[in-house]
Design an enzyme around this catalytic site. Structure first.
Site, PDB file in Angstrom:
ATOM      1  N   ASP A  33      88.554  35.170  47.270  1.00  0.00           N
ATOM      2  CA  ASP A  33      87.232  35.617  46.804  1.00  0.00           C
ATOM      3  C   ASP A  33      87.420  36.735  45.785  1.00  0.00           C
ATOM      4  O   ASP A  33      88.340  37.545  45.891  1.00  0.00           O
ATOM      5  CB  ASP A  33      86.404  36.134  48.016  1.00  0.00           C
ATOM      6  N   ASN A  34      86.533  36.778  44.767  1.00  0.00           N
ATOM      7  CA  ASN A  34      86.616  37.902  43.807  1.00  0.00           C
ATOM      8  C   ASN A  34      85.507  38.919  44.057  1.00  0.00           C
ATOM      9  O   ASN A  34      85.316  39.854  43.294  1.00  0.00           O
ATOM     10  CB  ASN A  34      86.554  37.383  42.361  1.00  0.00           C
ATOM     11  N   ASN A  37      79.977  38.091  44.328  1.00  0.00           N
ATOM     12  CA  ASN A  37      78.689  37.825  44.975  1.00  0.00           C
ATOM     13  C   ASN A  37      78.848  37.937  46.496  1.00  0.00           C
ATOM     14  O   ASN A  37      78.245  37.182  47.264  1.00  0.00           O
ATOM     15  CB  ASN A  37      78.189  36.417  44.592  1.00  0.00           C
ATOM     16  N   LYS A  86      74.949  30.699  42.093  1.00  0.00           N
ATOM     17  CA  LYS A  86      73.933  29.752  42.584  1.00  0.00           C
ATOM     18  C   LYS A  86      72.493  30.196  42.327  1.00  0.00           C
ATOM     19  O   LYS A  86      71.555  29.684  42.942  1.00  0.00           O
ATOM     20  CB  LYS A  86      74.145  29.556  44.077  1.00  0.00           C
ATOM     21  N   SER A 126      74.698  20.439  45.901  1.00  0.00           N
ATOM     22  CA  SER A 126      73.338  20.862  46.245  1.00  0.00           C
ATOM     23  C   SER A 126      72.346  19.734  46.009  1.00  0.00           C
ATOM     24  O   SER A 126      72.518  18.910  45.115  1.00  0.00           O
ATOM     25  CB  SER A 126      72.965  22.075  45.382  1.00  0.00           C
ATOM     26  N   THR A 128      69.809  19.982  44.649  1.00  0.00           N
ATOM     27  CA  THR A 128      69.200  20.227  43.346  1.00  0.00           C
ATOM     28  C   THR A 128      69.603  19.144  42.340  1.00  0.00           C
ATOM     29  O   THR A 128      68.912  18.922  41.352  1.00  0.00           O
ATOM     30  CB  THR A 128      69.599  21.646  42.851  1.00  0.00           C
ATOM     31  N   TYR A 151      72.320  25.695  36.458  1.00  0.00           N
ATOM     32  CA  TYR A 151      72.958  25.712  37.792  1.00  0.00           C
ATOM     33  C   TYR A 151      73.018  24.280  38.330  1.00  0.00           C
ATOM     34  O   TYR A 151      74.076  23.804  38.732  1.00  0.00           O
ATOM     35  CB  TYR A 151      72.173  26.616  38.754  1.00  0.00           C
ATOM     36  N   LYS A 155      76.371  21.592  38.926  1.00  0.00           N
ATOM     37  CA  LYS A 155      76.700  20.856  40.157  1.00  0.00           C
ATOM     38  C   LYS A 155      76.854  19.365  39.854  1.00  0.00           C
ATOM     39  O   LYS A 155      77.729  18.689  40.385  1.00  0.00           O
ATOM     40  CB  LYS A 155      75.612  21.068  41.229  1.00  0.00           C
ATOM     41  N   PHE A 180      70.932  21.168  51.450  1.00  0.00           N
ATOM     42  CA  PHE A 180      69.515  21.382  51.189  1.00  0.00           C
ATOM     43  C   PHE A 180      69.297  22.894  51.169  1.00  0.00           C
ATOM     44  O   PHE A 180      70.012  23.568  50.405  1.00  0.00           O
ATOM     45  CB  PHE A 180      68.696  20.523  52.164  1.00  0.00           C
ATOM     46  N   ARG A 294      56.079  28.963  40.750  1.00  0.00           N
ATOM     47  CA  ARG A 294      57.284  29.435  40.050  1.00  0.00           C
ATOM     48  C   ARG A 294      57.779  28.290  39.173  1.00  0.00           C
ATOM     49  O   ARG A 294      57.914  27.156  39.669  1.00  0.00           O
ATOM     50  CB  ARG A 294      58.353  29.835  41.075  1.00  0.00           C
TER      51      ARG A 294
HETATM   52  C1  WQD Z   1      62.281  27.764  48.573  1.00  0.00           C
HETATM   53  C2  WQD Z   1      60.756  27.660  48.507  1.00  0.00           C
HETATM   54  C3  WQD Z   1      59.790  28.532  46.485  1.00  0.00           C
HETATM   55  C4  WQD Z   1      60.806  32.704  47.158  1.00  0.00           C
HETATM   56  C5  WQD Z   1      67.429  26.944  45.470  1.00  0.00           C
HETATM   57  C6  WQD Z   1      68.466  26.100  44.769  1.00  0.00           C
HETATM   58  C7  WQD Z   1      69.259  25.323  45.787  1.00  0.00           C
HETATM   59  C8  WQD Z   1      69.859  26.280  46.749  1.00  0.00           C
HETATM   60  C9  WQD Z   1      68.778  27.106  47.440  1.00  0.00           C
HETATM   61  C10 WQD Z   1      72.029  27.203  46.483  1.00  0.00           C
HETATM   62  C11 WQD Z   1      60.277  27.248  47.128  1.00  0.00           C
HETATM   63  C12 WQD Z   1      59.343  29.334  47.703  1.00  0.00           C
HETATM   64  C13 WQD Z   1      60.690  31.337  47.310  1.00  0.00           C
HETATM   65  C14 WQD Z   1      59.635  33.517  47.195  1.00  0.00           C
HETATM   66  C15 WQD Z   1      58.312  31.550  47.556  1.00  0.00           C
HETATM   67  N1  WQD Z   1      70.774  27.099  46.060  1.00  0.00           N
HETATM   68  N2  WQD Z   1      59.464  30.781  47.509  1.00  0.00           N
HETATM   69  N3  WQD Z   1      58.433  32.905  47.395  1.00  0.00           N
HETATM   70  O1  WQD Z   1      64.404  26.980  44.997  1.00  0.00           O
HETATM   71  O2  WQD Z   1      64.309  25.431  47.030  1.00  0.00           O
HETATM   72  O3  WQD Z   1      66.529  26.111  46.138  1.00  0.00           O
HETATM   73  O4  WQD Z   1      68.051  27.789  46.408  1.00  0.00           O
HETATM   74  O5  WQD Z   1      72.576  26.783  47.438  1.00  0.00           O
HETATM   75  O6  WQD Z   1      70.269  24.588  45.138  1.00  0.00           O
HETATM   76  O7  WQD Z   1      67.800  25.165  43.942  1.00  0.00           O
HETATM   77  O8  WQD Z   1      65.110  27.781  47.301  1.00  0.00           O
HETATM   78  O9  WQD Z   1      64.554  29.734  48.687  1.00  0.00           O
HETATM   79  O10 WQD Z   1      64.298  29.906  46.147  1.00  0.00           O
HETATM   80  O11 WQD Z   1      62.692  28.552  47.450  1.00  0.00           O
HETATM   81  O12 WQD Z   1      57.201  31.019  47.733  1.00  0.00           O
HETATM   82  O13 WQD Z   1      59.666  34.762  47.053  1.00  0.00           O
HETATM   83  O14 WQD Z   1      60.210  28.953  48.741  1.00  0.00           O
HETATM   84  O15 WQD Z   1      58.698  28.320  45.614  1.00  0.00           O
HETATM   85  O16 WQD Z   1      59.162  26.396  47.299  1.00  0.00           O
HETATM   86  P1  WQD Z   1      64.972  26.535  46.296  1.00  0.00           P
HETATM   87  P2  WQD Z   1      64.201  29.081  47.379  1.00  0.00           P
END
Ligand code: WQD
Length: 337
Positions: A33-34, A37, A86, A126, A128, A151, A155, A180, A294
């Site tokens: 690890d560096n 994060n 990420k 992911s 994603t 990002y 992936k 997920f 968002r």
């Molecule tokens: C989840 C839900 C937001 C914050 C991303 C990456 C994925 C993984 C996880 C790495 C969404 C809502 C969030 C807030 C909110 N990354 N939200 N208020 O965007 O599904 O996934 O992170 O492993 O690859 O794409 O995760 O936790 O940001 O959001 O309402 O303050 O919560 O709109 O619907 P996301 P998230």
């Protein structure tokens, strides 16, 4: 002799939980690890939990000479490659940083695996990569859409890099796990998610709001076409996710096969349901308000889990309630650190 597993990014959120699962399964994890994060003191926490001193190297996984030292000194059986950035939003502002690190580090790892005859790779991908789902739950046959962010694209490129190297025999076997939404923390409360600065992700924002670090949670939109209008995600406990990595190593040694698998619970939960779960299990009221959507958020996604359950002989054991309880315990311990 225990099988040595190189865990790149092993001091990070999912990496550190996987190190515990590897120890419990009789492997010997070696962390590289560096700390870009993650925090070095997480290693002490891992010792408290596992009662073992985890061997570790401070190295950037894009530094081939630095990483070569690990392969030279250790008889590596397999690699779990977590080391990557990420943050979706940051990747839009700084795509170069994401392509250089996320793709460069995997390239470096596979080159060294090739040079040192290391045959087993578990890769952290992911959901994603799917983008907005055409159907739900998404299975592994779902089309891979144009990525919504650098990002996500990094992936997708990494997945292609792995399949090309498998086809060219520059890599013997790999299991790619499409996560997920990882949430929660180890039940000891000694490790968990450690966001740097303002959390991007929902659950650390919830716990920091409950801890008074954030004034309120903004729910990003409540006019989506879902039951309560808020986005739906598949929130998987990080310990379930960690166990899936151990199962992937065992599956590769038993079957010798490569495959790409969804790792989720198979259950979708809305943002408001996640908030209600947190409030219920921790018996507190969360200060939140509805705000605008968002940009880049997809409406809903959750996993078809049959292939992972059958292939890995694995299934999730923790619920979103467990995750919310464990996340809150970790946040309270952080406050007292
Ligand atoms: C989840 C839900 C937001 C914050 C991303 C990456 C994925 C993984 C996880 C790495 C969404 C809502 C969030 C807030 C909110 N990354 N939200 N208020 O965007 O599904 O996934 O992170 O492993 O690859 O794409 O995760 O936790 O940001 O959001 O309402 O303050 O919560 O709109 O619907 P996301 P998230």
């Amino acid at each position: 002799m225990k099988k040595k597993i190189l865990v790149t990014g092993g001091a990070g959120y999912i990496g550190s939980h996987t190190v515990i699962a590897l120890c419990e399964a009789g492997f010997e994890p070696i962390i590289a690890d560096n700390y870009s994060n993650s925090e070095p003191w997480i290693l002490d926490q891992l010792t408290k939990i596992t009662k073992k001193k985890i061997k570790n190297y401070t190295v950037d996984c894009t530094d081939k000479d630095g990483l070569k030292k690990v392969f030279k000194e250790e008889q590596i059986y397999g690699v779990i490659h977590f080391a990557a950035y990420k943050a979706v939003g940051e990747s839009v502002e700084n795509p170069l940083k994401y392509y250089q690190n996320n793709i460069g580090s995997l390239n470096c790892v596979i080159e060294l695996m090739n040079e040192y005859g290391v045959e087993n790779l578990v890769f952290s991908s992911s959901c994603t990569v799917y983008g907005e789902a055409d159907y739900l739950p998404v299975d592994e046959k779902h089309p891979i859409k144009k990525a919504e962010s650098p990002y996500g694209y990094s992936k997708q490129v990494c997945e292609t890099l792995i399949s090309d190297c498998l086809n060219s025999n520059q890599l013997t076997r790999a299991i790619t796990l499409r996560y997920f939404n990882p949430v929660g923390a180890h039940t000891s409360g000694l490790i968990g998610e450690l966001p740097i600065g303002t959390p991007n992700n929902l659950v650390p924002f919830i716990t920091q709001t409950a801890a008074g670090i954030r004034k309120y949670l903004t729910v990003f939109g409540n006019d989506y076409k879902t039951d309560d209008g808020t986005c739906i995600r598949d929130y998987i406990h990080v310990m379930d996710l960690a166990n899936a990595h151990v199962k992937a190593l065992n599956t590769m040694s038993e079957t010798g096969k490569s495959i790409t698998l969804n790792v989720g619970t198979g259950k979708g939960s809305s943002v408001l349901e996640a908030v209600q779960s947190f409030e219920k299990v921790n018996q507190l009221k969360l200060n939140y308000r509805i705000g605008p959507k968002r940009s880049g958020d997809i409406e809903q996604i959750y996993a078809a889990t049959e292939l992972a359950e059958k292939t890995l002989k694995w299934r999730t054991e923790y619920s979103i309630d467990d995750a919310m309880k464990d996340a809150w315990r970790w946040e309270k311990n952080l406050a007292n650190k």
